[in-house]
Design a protein around this motif. Structure first.
Motif, PDB file in Angstrom:
ATOM      1  N   PRO A 122      81.910  -8.368  -3.081  1.00 28.86           N
ATOM      2  CA  PRO A 122      81.619  -8.268  -4.505  1.00 28.86           C
ATOM      3  C   PRO A 122      83.223  -8.185  -5.023  1.00 28.86           C
ATOM      4  CG  PRO A 122      80.529  -6.444  -3.713  1.00 28.86           C
ATOM      5  CD  PRO A 122      81.068  -7.481  -2.489  1.00 28.86           C
ATOM      6  N   THR A 123      83.256  -8.826  -6.438  1.00 29.77           N
ATOM      7  CA  THR A 123      84.727  -8.938  -6.786  1.00 29.77           C
ATOM      8  C   THR A 123      84.875  -8.333  -8.354  1.00 29.77           C
ATOM      9  OG1 THR A 123      84.717 -11.325  -7.367  1.00 29.77           O
ATOM     10  CG2 THR A 123      85.686 -10.682  -5.335  1.00 29.77           C
ATOM     11  N   GLU A 124      83.883  -8.005  -8.838  1.00 26.86           N
ATOM     12  CA  GLU A 124      83.635  -7.537 -10.021  1.00 26.86           C
ATOM     13  C   GLU A 124      82.694  -6.636 -10.295  1.00 26.86           C
ATOM     14  OE1 GLU A 124      83.219 -10.436 -13.193  1.00 26.86           O
ATOM     15  OE2 GLU A 124      84.379  -9.306 -14.670  1.00 26.86           O
ATOM     16  N   THR A 125      82.903  -5.445 -11.006  1.00 23.96           N
ATOM     17  CA  THR A 125      82.070  -4.354 -11.100  1.00 23.96           C
ATOM     18  C   THR A 125      81.024  -4.718 -12.183  1.00 23.96           C
ATOM     19  OG1 THR A 125      83.393  -3.280 -12.760  1.00 23.96           O
ATOM     20  CG2 THR A 125      83.621  -2.582 -10.532  1.00 23.96           C
ATOM     21  N   THR A 126      79.879  -4.084 -12.279  1.00 25.39           N
ATOM     22  CA  THR A 126      79.048  -4.679 -13.312  1.00 25.39           C
ATOM     23  C   THR A 126      79.770  -4.361 -14.681  1.00 25.39           C
ATOM     24  OG1 THR A 126      77.130  -3.959 -11.860  1.00 25.39           O
ATOM     25  CG2 THR A 126      76.722  -4.130 -13.936  1.00 25.39           C
ATOM     26  N   ALA A 127      80.415  -3.134 -14.848  1.00 25.22           N
ATOM     27  CA  ALA A 127      80.977  -2.513 -15.823  1.00 25.22           C
ATOM     28  C   ALA A 127      82.102  -3.632 -16.537  1.00 25.22           C
ATOM     29  CB  ALA A 127      81.477  -1.277 -15.955  1.00 25.22           C
ATOM     30  N   ALA A 128      82.935  -4.173 -15.651  1.00 26.49           N
ATOM     31  CA  ALA A 128      83.939  -5.140 -15.953  1.00 26.49           C
ATOM     32  C   ALA A 128      83.351  -6.199 -16.474  1.00 26.49           C
ATOM     33  CB  ALA A 128      84.789  -5.517 -14.701  1.00 26.49           C
ATOM     34  N   ARG A 129      82.333  -6.823 -15.959  1.00 26.91           N
ATOM     35  CA  ARG A 129      81.550  -7.912 -16.114  1.00 26.91           C
ATOM     36  C   ARG A 129      80.931  -7.922 -17.604  1.00 26.91           C
ATOM     37  NH1 ARG A 129      78.577 -12.856 -13.499  1.00 26.91           N
ATOM     38  NH2 ARG A 129      80.587 -13.158 -12.425  1.00 26.91           N
ATOM     39  N   ARG A 130      80.265  -6.656 -17.797  1.00 22.02           N
ATOM     40  CA  ARG A 130      79.564  -6.428 -19.102  1.00 22.02           C
ATOM     41  C   ARG A 130      80.526  -6.581 -20.062  1.00 22.02           C
ATOM     42  NH1 ARG A 130      75.567  -1.524 -17.707  1.00 22.02           N
ATOM     43  NH2 ARG A 130      73.688  -2.550 -16.825  1.00 22.02           N
ATOM     44  N   GLU A 131      81.710  -5.840 -19.894  1.00 21.50           N
ATOM     45  CA  GLU A 131      82.773  -5.961 -20.876  1.00 21.50           C
ATOM     46  C   GLU A 131      83.191  -7.452 -21.150  1.00 21.50           C
ATOM     47  OE1 GLU A 131      85.651  -2.791 -20.698  1.00 21.50           O
ATOM     48  OE2 GLU A 131      87.049  -3.779 -21.683  1.00 21.50           O
ATOM     49  N   ARG A 132      83.584  -8.226 -20.172  1.00 25.99           N
ATOM     50  CA  ARG A 132      84.128  -9.400 -20.061  1.00 25.99           C
ATOM     51  C   ARG A 132      83.179 -10.436 -20.865  1.00 25.99           C
ATOM     52  NH1 ARG A 132      84.322 -13.810 -16.981  1.00 25.99           N
ATOM     53  NH2 ARG A 132      83.160 -12.569 -14.926  1.00 25.99           N
ATOM     54  N   ARG A 180      62.094  -7.775  -7.899  1.00 31.01           N
ATOM     55  CA  ARG A 180      63.453  -7.757  -8.775  1.00 31.01           C
ATOM     56  C   ARG A 180      64.027  -6.212  -8.175  1.00 31.01           C
ATOM     57  NH1 ARG A 180      65.398  -5.417 -13.986  1.00 31.01           N
ATOM     58  NH2 ARG A 180      67.254  -6.685 -14.399  1.00 31.01           N
ATOM     59  N   ARG A 181      65.296  -6.473  -7.871  1.00 32.40           N
ATOM     60  CA  ARG A 181      66.242  -5.036  -7.820  1.00 32.40           C
ATOM     61  C   ARG A 181      67.407  -5.134  -8.669  1.00 32.40           C
ATOM     62  NH1 ARG A 181      62.366  -1.916  -6.959  1.00 32.40           N
ATOM     63  NH2 ARG A 181      61.458  -1.468  -4.738  1.00 32.40           N
ATOM     64  N   VAL A 182      67.700  -4.140  -9.355  1.00 29.55           N
ATOM     65  CA  VAL A 182      69.093  -4.261 -10.005  1.00 29.55           C
ATOM     66  C   VAL A 182      70.135  -3.993  -8.812  1.00 29.55           C
ATOM     67  CG1 VAL A 182      70.495  -3.185 -11.680  1.00 29.55           C
ATOM     68  CG2 VAL A 182      68.221  -3.803 -12.271  1.00 29.55           C
ATOM     69  N   VAL A 183      71.146  -4.604  -9.015  1.00 27.22           N
ATOM     70  CA  VAL A 183      72.291  -4.420  -8.308  1.00 27.22           C
ATOM     71  C   VAL A 183      73.753  -4.080  -8.955  1.00 27.22           C
ATOM     72  CG1 VAL A 183      74.124  -5.637  -6.786  1.00 27.22           C
ATOM     73  CG2 VAL A 183      71.860  -6.468  -6.899  1.00 27.22           C
ATOM     74  N   VAL A 184      73.870  -2.718  -8.693  1.00 28.94           N
ATOM     75  CA  VAL A 184      75.339  -2.072  -9.280  1.00 28.94           C
ATOM     76  C   VAL A 184      76.606  -2.354  -8.512  1.00 28.94           C
ATOM     77  CG1 VAL A 184      75.999   0.021 -10.611  1.00 28.94           C
ATOM     78  CG2 VAL A 184      73.554  -0.476 -10.471  1.00 28.94           C
ATOM     79  N   VAL A 185      77.395  -3.089  -9.166  1.00 28.33           N
ATOM     80  CA  VAL A 185      78.813  -2.977  -8.528  1.00 28.33           C
ATOM     81  C   VAL A 185      79.451  -1.971  -9.134  1.00 28.33           C
ATOM     82  CG1 VAL A 185      80.739  -4.300  -7.576  1.00 28.33           C
ATOM     83  CG2 VAL A 185      78.533  -5.404  -7.594  1.00 28.33           C
ATOM     84  N   GLU A 186      80.276  -1.095  -8.545  1.00 30.00           N
ATOM     85  CA  GLU A 186      81.124  -0.132  -9.165  1.00 30.00           C
ATOM     86  C   GLU A 186      82.353   0.088  -8.341  1.00 30.00           C
ATOM     87  OE1 GLU A 186      77.980   2.707  -9.149  1.00 30.00           O
ATOM     88  OE2 GLU A 186      77.683   2.901  -7.192  1.00 30.00           O
ATOM     89  N   THR A 187      83.126   0.628  -8.971  1.00 32.26           N
ATOM     90  CA  THR A 187      84.286   1.033  -7.968  1.00 32.26           C
ATOM     91  C   THR A 187      84.132   2.052  -6.865  1.00 32.26           C
ATOM     92  OG1 THR A 187      84.620   3.037  -9.507  1.00 32.26           O
ATOM     93  CG2 THR A 187      85.762   1.262 -10.031  1.00 32.26           C
ATOM     94  N   GLU A 188      85.106   2.031  -5.953  1.00 30.30           N
ATOM     95  CA  GLU A 188      85.005   2.863  -4.583  1.00 30.30           C
ATOM     96  C   GLU A 188      84.612   4.298  -5.023  1.00 30.30           C
ATOM     97  OE1 GLU A 188      85.862   1.584  -1.419  1.00 30.30           O
ATOM     98  OE2 GLU A 188      84.982   3.335  -0.816  1.00 30.30           O
ATOM     99  N   GLU A 189      85.269   4.662  -6.072  1.00 33.47           N
ATOM    100  CA  GLU A 189      84.922   6.286  -6.254  1.00 33.47           C
ATOM    101  C   GLU A 189      83.644   6.437  -6.837  1.00 33.47           C
ATOM    102  OE1 GLU A 189      87.946   4.804  -8.276  1.00 33.47           O
ATOM    103  OE2 GLU A 189      88.614   4.691  -6.129  1.00 33.47           O
ATOM    104  N   GLU A 190      83.233   5.665  -7.717  1.00 32.71           N
ATOM    105  CA  GLU A 190      81.975   5.908  -8.273  1.00 32.71           C
ATOM    106  C   GLU A 190      80.826   5.790  -7.219  1.00 32.71           C
ATOM    107  OE1 GLU A 190      82.501   3.802 -12.809  1.00 32.71           O
ATOM    108  OE2 GLU A 190      82.260   2.727 -10.961  1.00 32.71           O
ATOM    109  N   PHE A 191      80.888   4.611  -6.354  1.00 31.11           N
ATOM    110  CA  PHE A 191      80.164   4.651  -5.263  1.00 31.11           C
ATOM    111  C   PHE A 191      79.875   5.539  -4.355  1.00 31.11           C
ATOM    112  CE2 PHE A 191      79.320   3.165  -0.823  1.00 31.11           C
ATOM    113  CZ  PHE A 191      77.962   2.400  -1.208  1.00 31.11           C
TER     114      PHE A 191
END
Lengths: 371, 634
Positions: free
Chosen positions: A270-280, A304-315
């Motif tokens: 994955p190359t973009e976090t959920t948060a970053a994409r939401r903002e963009r 359905r399942r939600v997929v959360v991509v986050e930074t390494e620390e958050e993860f």
């Protein structure tokens, strides 16, 4: 009587009247042997309609493509590493598709119009031309060769990624059944412990069939929301316990069937976090989603399942906050030191002795935290 | 070859004699037969063809009807439609289709359309009708097997329809019936009795296909009339011939797949099943592989696509050439491409399985062969277009449908280079992009082949002309309707909407397509309703249509040399001899713009000064112009 019904009735009545009028007219024409369309030239009309159809068709197709393009989740704005070259290849191929469709459809409809039957027009006897045929054998052959080369390259880099990626990948299990997904992480040891359907026991909430004799299962974390660290390769271990499913992550260009009796794999980053994409995107409600895309039964449409991509620390923080399922199992069900093979069957009976379990529980928590 | 043709010449009755001695002689002037023998258990290929046509039409009505019902659910999820409850009863409580019955609807729609309409309805009708008439044979090689072929098909249709009425509902695991879903009644109710009936029905269907296929092949090889060399066969006969070969080579594999599935279901074997926990218990099955079923299924399934498509393409070749008044461009290339397509169709099956867990290396191989199919397909498309070039096109309803077919073949077929590419198939697999692709290239194009064939050969089949005006209206509604239904499905596919979804509302990225679904549903209903025009035209013309002339389209092929209503045996006198290929339209030097296959060179009418080189020209009018006027009138 409400207004809605009145309107509907009026419509029905109108249709009936129209049909009757048409029928009446046709009977009159028939009896009096009148042909109201006698002077219409069918060939001319149809030929003209073919041209109109083509022109309007091209306009409508272009307009609607542009209108709907922002919704093309599968081929725009990839959220994974391999999605970038894949989308590029898609659009290259699409250019070929569009060109071929436009050129050949244009010729088809244009010739159909241009060479419509006319008095005195004689068809040109033209049974074959080897040169022409050679051209439209070779040109597609060359184009196909290029596309195949392109495809093979991408296919291999996706299906058989470099060893480096494989070694560094985070192992995540996507476990399918009718009708949901369960996600498993290796926990502290980063290894997925052994599971098998024969260990499944709903009474002890052992829904993945953990073999608790395998110590690697003791720290495995089982969740219902996919969490992935950004820019870290993920190794999907895809399993099913009943029928075929398909683990599909549309935004990441991931799809692989879940096959009972045959674990399958997929690697992606994955190359973009959920948060970053939401903002963009300016869309605070955006979520990556996991779906099933292989027909699997009545609620196939709802896995359905939600997929959360986050930074390494958050993860890592999130992972640390999760409780291994073995703990819950021990707290509730485990009897002394005998988990053993046919354990699930006996498990419900052992529910009465939580004291021992909690003692061991403490030990285990200690082990986890030290790792 | 000489042997077999002479056999036909003098022995029109011999080849039947051994099968039904009662008919041993006098095929030409048939003795009185009872109603049953003449119309029901008939061994006359023409009657059998019509039986296939009518049964196929019945399946088409049901198949299209089902799709119109489930389109309602896709466009208006959770909206009650009282009509659904009255039609479907407990499967649509309160007028909303039950989610598992939604799957039954799509499954039966697919099954009926692919097998019962576009395989049996198309091949069964036109192979049966045209092969003996166009190669110059009195009947199929075996009229008896041909009759069995129809009745096996009829039985299979009855069983398939019966499965709608069983308690647990019809099969609902998709027309591809992938196990374990289709093997386990615990997984879905449709996998119970409904699936058993599905498999039983398919056994009879396969038997029907094999009996028919053997007949078609034998007839084409052995019963051609004198002079009818392989290079003089009309292209549709080539298409039917290759289709029959595909049928007899691929359908047995489906039978094997179905048989193993039956064993897994009934006798507890484990060909496809392994490691399954369902309904609260661990099943005993071990060691099987669901992927094995997919290999077996698609070994039929992919040739099946061409079993459906090739006859339609063949019919298009004939119709386009006749109505362009031009020879088909590149006859040999057309035959060569069809052979190439037929051969390649056997080695591309796994392109349906790129992401099923199959070894990725196999994916590479199958991608290679799959994209190669684009080459012969392109040749065919370009040759159709070149046939139109500088023609004198009569835009009859049949011709319009043939032109529409080519358009669908191009627009729908081209996306095959995306789906056939293993890497691009990863995101596209099992989305509406696939649905759009195959409904255009296989569904719509083949349906248009069927329509073109019916409009073109209706005068031969029933001795009456269809009303061309209703034909035009039918064409335009259907053509526009199908494009409006299936073109936007590309968008849904690119948006990631999955197939077989009861509704799109569960996922954020799919939700936005509910609106588009509404338009598609409107188009589907309008297009579906437009088929009533066809049915009205068909039956109205059948009973009250204008009487057909001998050769309404001024075509070259042999079927138009038979009486307007040919009896059993087709030609009252001798079978005509063939002197040339079927595509001498607008040949320079000839007065007429066509040169029927059965008229020797010396008997053709030449323009002044264009007399043939050797024999004395003895022009003989084979038809008076007044006889052939029918087609020119609007």
């Amino acid at each position: 009587m409400d207004a809605q019904l009145l309107i509907t009735l009026t419509k029905v009545l109108l249709v009936i009247i129209l049909v009757l009028v048409a029928f009446n007219l046709s009977m009159v024409f028939k009896i009096k042997s009148i042909d109201p369309f006698k002077n219409w030239n069918a060939t001319k009309i149809n030929a003209a309609l073919l041209m109109v159809f083509m022109v309007l068709g091209f306009i409508f197709a272009s307009w609607s493509s542009v209108k709907w393009a922002p919704t093309f989740t599968l081929v725009t704005d990839p959220a994974s590493e391999h999605g970038v070259p894949l989308d590029a290849m898609f659009w290259r191929t699409m250019v070929v598709c569009i060109l071929v469709t436009i050129i050949t459809n244009f010729l088809l409809f244009y010739f159909s119009w241009k060479y419509q039957e006319r008095p005195g027009q004689k068809a040109h006897f033209y049974p074959h031309n080897n040169k022409l045929e050679l051209i439209w054998t070779l040109v597609p052959a060359v184009v196909m060769t290029l596309l195949i080369a392109d495809g093979v390259k991408n296919w291999h880099s996706i299906m058989a990624p470099d060893d480096e990626i494989k070694e560094n990948a985070l192992d995540v299990e996507f476990y399918a059944r009718q009708f949901d997904w369960t996600i498993r992480y290796g926990g502290a040891d980063q290894e997925l412990g052994q599971t098998h359907i024969k260990y499944i026991d709903n009474a002890t909430a052992n829904q993945l069939g953990f073999n608790y004799d395998d110590p690697r299962t003791h720290d495995d974390i089982v969740v219902t929301e996919v969490h992935l660290p950004v820019n870290v390769p993920v190794h999907m271990h895809i399993k099913s316990q009943d029928v075929l499913h398909s683990a599909t992550l549309a935004h990441f260009r991931v799809k692989m069937d879940a096959v009972p009796g045959m674990p399958t794999n997929f690697w992606f980053t994955p190359t973009e976090t959920t948060a970053a994409r939401r903002e963009r995107l300016g869309n605070p409600d955006f979520n990556y989603e996991l779906s099933c895309q292989q027909i699997c039964g009545s609620s196939h449409w709802n896995m359905r399942r939600v997929v959360v991509v986050e930074t390494e620390e958050e993860f890592q923080a999130w992972l640390a906050s999760q409780k291994p399922s073995y703990q819950a199992y021990k707290e509730k069900f485990e009897n002394k030191n005998t988990p053993s093979e046919p354990a699930p069957v006996e498990a419900p009976a052992e529910e009465a002795e939580p004291a021992n379990a909690s003692a061991e529980d403490g030990d285990d928590r200690a082990t986890v935290s030290t790792r | 070859m000489a042997e077999s043709t002479s056999h036909v010449q003098d022995g029109s009755s011999t080849f039947h004699a051994d099968l039904h001695a009662a008919h041993g002689s006098g095929h030409d002037h048939h003795h009185e037969q009872g109603f049953l023998a003449k119309y029901v258990f008939s061994q006359d290929h023409k009657v059998i063809a019509k039986q296939f046509l009518f049964t196929g039409m019945l399946s088409a009505v049901v198949g299209i009807g089902l799709s119109m019902l489930f389109r309602l659910q896709l466009a208006f999820p959770d909206t009650p439609f009282p009509i659904l409850e009255s039609l479907l009863g407990r499967w649509a409580p309160d007028g909303v289709i039950d989610p598992s019955f939604y799957l039954a609807l799509v499954t039966m729609h697919g099954t009926l359309m692919v097998f019962f309409v576009l395989t049996a309805g198309l091949s069964g009708t036109f192979s049966n009708y045209l092969i003996p008439l166009q190669v110059g044979a009195r009947d199929m090689a075996s009229g008896f097997l041909n009759m069995l072929s129809y009745w096996a098909f009829f039985l299979s249709t009855v069983i398939m329809f019966a499965s709608f009425f069983v308690e647990s509902g019809p099969a609902s695991g998709g027309w591809t019936i992938y196990p374990p879903l289709s093997a386990l009644p615990q997984a879905m109710s449709g996998s119970g009795m409904g699936m058993t009936l599905w498999l039983t029905s398919m056994v009879f269907f396969i038997a029907s296909g094999l009996l028919g296929g053997i007949n078609y092949i034998t007839t084409v090889i052995n019963l051609r009339t004198k002079g009818m060399t392989l290079e003089r066969l009309p292209l549709n006969i080539w298409a039917f011939f290759l289709t029959a070969i595909l049928v007899i080579l691929s359908f047995p594999v489906l039978l094997a797949a179905a048989l193993l599935l039956f064993l897994d279901r009934s006798l507890g074997t484990s060909f496809y099943l392994s490691d399954i926990y369902i309904g609260g218990e661990v099943l005993h099955h071990a060691g099987g592989s669901p992927v094995l079923f997919q290999h077996l299924f698609w070994f039929l399934g992919h040739p099946e696509v061409y079993i459906v498509l090739l006859p339609a393409l063949g019919i298009a070749s004939e119709v386009i050439s006749v109505n362009s008044r031009k020879p088909i461009f590149g006859y040999k290339a057309m035959v060569g491409s069809m052979i190439a397509i037929a051969v390649l169709s056997f080695i591309v099956w796994a392109h349906h399985m790129f992401v099923t867990g199959m070894n990725p290396f196999l994916g590479t191989v199958f991608m290679l062969f799959t994209l190669i199919i684009a080459v012969p397909s392109a040749i065919k498309a370009f040759n159709y277009i070149t046939t139109l070039w500088r023609g004198n096109l009569r835009l009859t309803p049949a011709m319009l449908f043939a032109i529409g077919l080519v358009s669908f073949f191009i627009t729908g077929g081209i996306t095959g280079i995306i789906l056939g590419n293993a890497a691009l198939d990863i995101p596209m697999h099992d989305t509406y992009f696939v649905t759009a692709h195959f409904h255009l290239v296989m569904g719509s194009a083949s349906a248009f082949g069927l329509f073109a064939g019916v409009y073109h050969w209706f005068p031969k089949m029933f001795g009456k002309m269809m009303n061309p005006r209703l034909g035009y209206i039918h064409f335009w509604f259907t053509f526009i309707g199908l494009y409006l239904v299936f073109f936007p499905q590309h968008f849904q596919g690119l948006g990631g909407v999955a197939r077989h979804y009861y509704q799109f509302t569960a996922f954020d990225f799919m939700k936005q397509f509910v609106d588009l679904s509404k338009y598609i549903t409107y188009a589907a209903w309008i297009g579906g309703a437009a088929q009533l025009i066809f049915f009205f035209n068909f039956f109205n013309s059948l009973f009250w249509g204008k009487k057909a002339p001998q050769n309404p389209w001024k075509a070259n092929t042999l079927e138009w040399t038979t009486p307007i209503n040919p009896g059993h045996g087709n030609w009252p006198g001798e079978i005509p001899t063939v002197y040339r290929w079927p595509y001498d339209y607008s040949k320079p030097g000839l007065e007429d713009d066509y040169a029927p296959q059965h008229i020797p060179d010396e008997d053709l009418r030449y323009e002044p000064g264009q007399a043939p080189p050797k024999p004395t020209p003895a022009p003989r009018r084979e038809e008076t112009p007044s006889e052939t006027e029918g087609s020119d009138n609007f």
